[in-house]
Design a protein around this motif. Sequence first.
Motif, mmCIF file in Angstrom:
data_model
loop_
_atom_site.group_PDB
_atom_site.id
_atom_site.type_symbol
_atom_site.label_atom_id
_atom_site.label_comp_id
_atom_site.label_asym_id
_atom_site.label_seq_id
_atom_site.Cartn_x
_atom_site.Cartn_y
_atom_site.Cartn_z
ATOM 1 N N ARG A 214 -23.202 10.343 -2.322
ATOM 2 C CA ARG A 214 -23.499 10.542 -3.744
ATOM 3 C C ARG A 214 -22.764 9.516 -4.597
ATOM 4 N NH1 ARG A 214 -23.352 17.040 -4.873
ATOM 5 N NH2 ARG A 214 -25.596 17.386 -4.799
ATOM 6 N N LYS A 215 -21.484 9.281 -4.294
ATOM 7 C CA LYS A 215 -20.685 8.318 -5.061
ATOM 8 C C LYS A 215 -21.211 6.903 -4.873
ATOM 9 C CE LYS A 215 -16.504 11.045 -5.285
ATOM 10 N NZ LYS A 215 -15.462 11.585 -4.468
ATOM 11 N N GLU A 216 -21.580 6.554 -3.632
ATOM 12 C CA GLU A 216 -22.112 5.212 -3.371
ATOM 13 C C GLU A 216 -23.392 4.970 -4.161
ATOM 14 O OE1 GLU A 216 -20.578 4.756 1.286
ATOM 15 O OE2 GLU A 216 -22.691 5.189 0.876
ATOM 16 N N SER B 85 -24.436 6.590 -6.825
ATOM 17 C CA SER B 85 -24.110 6.608 -8.257
ATOM 18 C C SER B 85 -23.597 5.236 -8.704
ATOM 19 C CB SER B 85 -23.071 7.687 -8.530
ATOM 20 O OG SER B 85 -22.704 7.681 -9.881
ATOM 21 N N GLU B 86 -22.772 4.626 -7.871
ATOM 22 C CA GLU B 86 -22.232 3.284 -8.181
ATOM 23 C C GLU B 86 -23.356 2.254 -8.200
ATOM 24 O OE1 GLU B 86 -19.577 0.954 -9.682
ATOM 25 O OE2 GLU B 86 -19.114 3.049 -9.229
ATOM 26 N N LYS B 87 -24.299 2.355 -7.262
ATOM 27 C CA LYS B 87 -25.441 1.433 -7.237
ATOM 28 C C LYS B 87 -26.261 1.559 -8.520
ATOM 29 C CE LYS B 87 -26.342 1.058 -2.257
ATOM 30 N NZ LYS B 87 -27.304 1.362 -1.185
ATOM 31 N N LYS C 198 -25.141 2.569 -11.464
ATOM 32 C CA LYS C 198 -24.360 1.969 -12.559
ATOM 33 C C LYS C 198 -24.498 0.455 -12.561
ATOM 34 C CE LYS C 198 -20.663 5.372 -12.820
ATOM 35 N NZ LYS C 198 -19.257 5.618 -12.481
ATOM 36 N N VAL C 199 -24.386 -0.156 -11.386
ATOM 37 C CA VAL C 199 -24.514 -1.612 -11.273
ATOM 38 C C VAL C 199 -25.908 -2.044 -11.711
ATOM 39 C CG1 VAL C 199 -24.586 -3.554 -9.644
ATOM 40 C CG2 VAL C 199 -22.744 -1.868 -9.499
ATOM 41 N N SER D 68 -26.460 -2.074 -15.393
ATOM 42 C CA SER D 68 -25.804 -3.191 -16.091
ATOM 43 C C SER D 68 -26.686 -4.440 -16.132
ATOM 44 C CB SER D 68 -24.462 -3.516 -15.426
ATOM 45 O OG SER D 68 -24.666 -4.124 -14.163
ATOM 46 N N TYR E 196 -32.554 -0.857 -9.774
ATOM 47 C CA TYR E 196 -32.444 0.486 -10.358
ATOM 48 C C TYR E 196 -33.436 1.435 -9.692
ATOM 49 C CZ TYR E 196 -32.584 4.288 -13.752
ATOM 50 O OH TYR E 196 -32.547 5.532 -14.348
ATOM 51 N N GLN F 105 -31.144 7.866 -4.342
ATOM 52 C CA GLN F 105 -30.512 9.080 -4.870
ATOM 53 C C GLN F 105 -31.404 10.302 -4.599
ATOM 54 O OE1 GLN F 105 -30.383 9.598 -9.179
ATOM 55 N NE2 GLN F 105 -28.274 10.371 -8.990
#
Length: 158
Positions: free
Chosen positions: A28-30, A32-34, A36-37, A40, A50, A57
């Motif tokens: 989930r964290k990985e 989520s980070e993707k 966010k990147v 950007s 995205y 996800q």
Amino acid sequence: MATKPIILTAEGHLKLEQELEQLKTVRRKEVSEKIKVALSFGDLSENSEYDEAKNEQAMVEARIAEIEQMLKNATVLDESGITTDAISVGSVITIKHTKLGRVDTYKIVGSTEAAPLQKKISDESPVGKAMIGHRVGDLVEVEAPSGVIVYEVLEIGK
């Protein structure tokens, strides 16, 4: 609609719990980070990173929901109650293909744990289903796509 009961060995139950924990805490964290990147990078209408991250996800969340449902409906085998008198889920069997003379050893498991390459066959597979209830020395006919195959039960273990 009734949910089909899921039979798991203690090992299978533990593996599902570990996978669920890994999905919830790491994947989930990985993902989520993707996301966010990818955000950007700006314009979401043409942002394939995205879209890919959102799809990933969705797959992670679907697997989490699937495992949670399986664990909720699971019955964990009491392996101490498995006997070597007759084949049941949890039995380790050694069988001989009577025509080819080939001897194989399998563990009979619930369908969720089936992994034929690891010699774990489902109690719902043609061979697994046919073997249930048989004893050492029995000849068991298995309906296979190629025709009827006859196996001899050589050994039943735990």
